[in-house]
Design an enzyme around this catalytic site. Structure first.
Site, mmCIF file in Angstrom:
data_model
loop_
_atom_site.group_PDB
_atom_site.id
_atom_site.type_symbol
_atom_site.label_atom_id
_atom_site.label_comp_id
_atom_site.label_asym_id
_atom_site.label_seq_id
_atom_site.Cartn_x
_atom_site.Cartn_y
_atom_site.Cartn_z
ATOM 1 N N ARG A 47 11.530 -11.976 3.692
ATOM 2 C CA ARG A 47 12.764 -11.637 4.966
ATOM 3 C C ARG A 47 14.164 -11.885 4.164
ATOM 4 O O ARG A 47 14.179 -12.812 3.726
ATOM 5 C CB ARG A 47 12.391 -12.199 6.168
ATOM 6 C CG ARG A 47 11.070 -12.162 6.807
ATOM 7 C CD ARG A 47 11.216 -11.201 8.084
ATOM 8 N NE ARG A 47 9.826 -10.992 8.582
ATOM 9 C CZ ARG A 47 8.732 -10.277 8.351
ATOM 10 N NH1 ARG A 47 8.994 -9.460 7.183
ATOM 11 N NH2 ARG A 47 7.805 -10.226 8.974
ATOM 12 N N ARG A 52 -0.812 -3.260 3.483
ATOM 13 C CA ARG A 52 -0.909 -4.406 2.814
ATOM 14 C C ARG A 52 -1.265 -5.627 3.789
ATOM 15 O O ARG A 52 -0.817 -5.487 5.213
ATOM 16 C CB ARG A 52 0.376 -4.779 2.205
ATOM 17 C CG ARG A 52 0.760 -3.749 0.976
ATOM 18 C CD ARG A 52 1.994 -4.321 0.343
ATOM 19 N NE ARG A 52 1.840 -5.724 -0.198
ATOM 20 C CZ ARG A 52 2.776 -6.557 0.148
ATOM 21 N NH1 ARG A 52 3.970 -6.293 0.896
ATOM 22 N NH2 ARG A 52 2.722 -7.737 -0.272
ATOM 23 N N LYS A 100 11.307 0.617 7.347
ATOM 24 C CA LYS A 100 10.129 1.239 6.295
ATOM 25 C C LYS A 100 9.941 2.654 6.337
ATOM 26 O O LYS A 100 9.581 3.139 7.455
ATOM 27 C CB LYS A 100 8.857 0.509 6.696
ATOM 28 C CG LYS A 100 7.844 0.549 5.562
ATOM 29 C CD LYS A 100 7.220 -0.541 5.262
ATOM 30 C CE LYS A 100 5.978 -0.336 4.490
ATOM 31 N NZ LYS A 100 5.209 -1.754 4.357
HETATM 32 C C1 BTN Z 1 1.939 -1.091 3.316
HETATM 33 O O1 BTN Z 1 1.330 -1.778 3.978
HETATM 34 O O2 BTN Z 1 3.111 -1.050 3.029
HETATM 35 C C2 BTN Z 1 0.926 -0.188 2.626
HETATM 36 C C3 BTN Z 1 0.719 0.925 3.100
HETATM 37 C C4 BTN Z 1 -0.158 1.936 2.363
HETATM 38 C C5 BTN Z 1 -0.536 3.142 3.158
HETATM 39 C C6 BTN Z 1 -1.391 4.236 2.437
HETATM 40 S S1 BTN Z 1 -1.523 5.702 3.336
HETATM 41 C C7 BTN Z 1 -2.710 6.265 1.961
HETATM 42 C C8 BTN Z 1 -3.385 5.188 1.524
HETATM 43 N N1 BTN Z 1 -4.819 4.937 2.504
HETATM 44 C C9 BTN Z 1 -4.652 3.943 3.141
HETATM 45 O O3 BTN Z 1 -5.512 3.530 3.856
HETATM 46 N N2 BTN Z 1 -3.533 3.187 2.799
HETATM 47 C C10 BTN Z 1 -2.629 3.865 1.856
#
Ligand code: BTN
Length: 313
Positions: A311, A114, A178
């Site tokens: 946060r 994100r 996380k």
């Molecule tokens: C976040 O930042 O919390 C979201 C992360 C999402 C990661 C997943 S891995 C599978 C899919 N492909 C990506 O490039 N991103 C999502």
């Protein structure tokens, strides 16, 4: 890289000579390549004179046939890709796959997180999965990413990790570290027919990593068990499909109570940041369309949008 790691995936010893023969390179080149790959992919490697090399633990490699047998939908299982979300969007653009379909990969070189962040995706250690769905009614998209968080949490709860829960809008944490993240990407016209790519990353077997710039954990870190990534993927997709079935009928209100019950920061004092500005308040909950409800100096305010960071105070 993948050829070498596949040879070592069983966690047993393999001599430099055997590996060199399979790869068509010298024994010293094997050693150099192993050193680089194990460092880059955060894999612990044992080297014992006379025996050869072995990974500290076997790799749980993805098996397309087993996944498709159990899920009954098309699973594109890739080795190394930029991002499973990007692959899914390319399949959609080229009309290459019927929906729903899934894209999984052993490794992402540009995993997307994100707010433009990178999602660190070492080879065969975690789960990188994108589930693609056709959407005919934009109503369906309301709070969808929060609802997906519920499906991910339902998948992870049976592993028995203490302190697991959700953090608005769609992080899965163990205490404050996380464990999993969700990134939805849309293509098409939400007012007409569009597709949503539901990208989910779950830290499964990762035990150490030097370049993740936030507190993180993995299922194995919490449970000290080697996680079967195929089983995890099957459970995740099944939970997701079950939840999406309910979501299409009833929307987020059907998951609202469960979401708030599992929200780790419910009732906590938080700081909500958007660029340089910030708001201090206490979490009341979320609205039926997934916005965050805060008590700010005695009056309720709601917040939504992808650029917000929450946060604890
Ligand atoms: C976040 O930042 O919390 C979201 C992360 C999402 C990661 C997943 S891995 C599978 C899919 N492909 C990506 O490039 N991103 C999502």
């Amino acid at each position: 890289m993948q050829q070498l790691l596949r040879l070592l995936a069983d966690g047993r010893f393999h001599s430099g000579e055997e590996l060199g023969r399979a790869l068509g390179i010298s024994r010293s080149a094997v050693w150099k390549r192993l050193r680089t790959v194990s460092q880059q992919q955060f894999l612990k490697l044992h080297s014992v004179p006379g025996k050869g090399y072995r990974l500290e633990q076997p790799l749980s490699l993805l098996r397309r046939e087993a996944l498709e047998d159990q899920l009954g939908i098309c699973c594109h299982v890739e080795e190394c890709v930029d991002s499973t979300n990007a692959v899914a969007l390319r399949h959609l653009a080229a009309l290459r796959s019927d929906t729903p379909f899934v894209v999984l990969a052993e490794h992402q070189s540009e995993g997307r997180g994100r707010r433009g962040r990178v999602w660190i995706s070492p080879y065969a250690q975690n789960l990188y999965l994108s589930y693609v769905l056709r959407v005919e009614n934009a109503q369906y998209l309301q709070a969808l990413s929060l609802a997906v968080g519920v499906a991910v949490l339902r998948t992870l709860e049976p592993y028995g990790m203490h302190g697991i829960g959700l953090k608005w809008p769609n992080d899965i944490l163990v205490n404050s570290s996380k464990l999993a993240g969700i990134l939805l990407e849309l293509t098409g016209d939400p007012a007409d027919v569009c597709h949503v790519v539901i990208g989910i990353g779950i830290n499964a077997n990762l035990m150490e990593a030097s370049n993740i710039n936030q507190a993180w954990t993995s299922i194995q870190r919490e449970t000290l068990r080697l996680i079967d990534r195929n089983k995890l993927a099957v459970r995740l997709v099944k939970n997701l499909e079950r939840l999406l079935g309910v979501h299409i009928e009833h929307g987020f209100p059907a998951h609202h109570a469960e979401w708030e019950e599992k929200h780790l920061w419910q009732g906590r004092d938080v700081r909500l940041m958007s660029g340089a500005s910030e708001v201090l308040g206490r979490v009341i909950g979320v609205t039926p369309d997934g916005a965050l409800r805060l008590d700010v100096d005695g009056s309720e305010q709601t917040f939504s949008g992808g650029e917000l960071t929450l946060r604890l105070q």
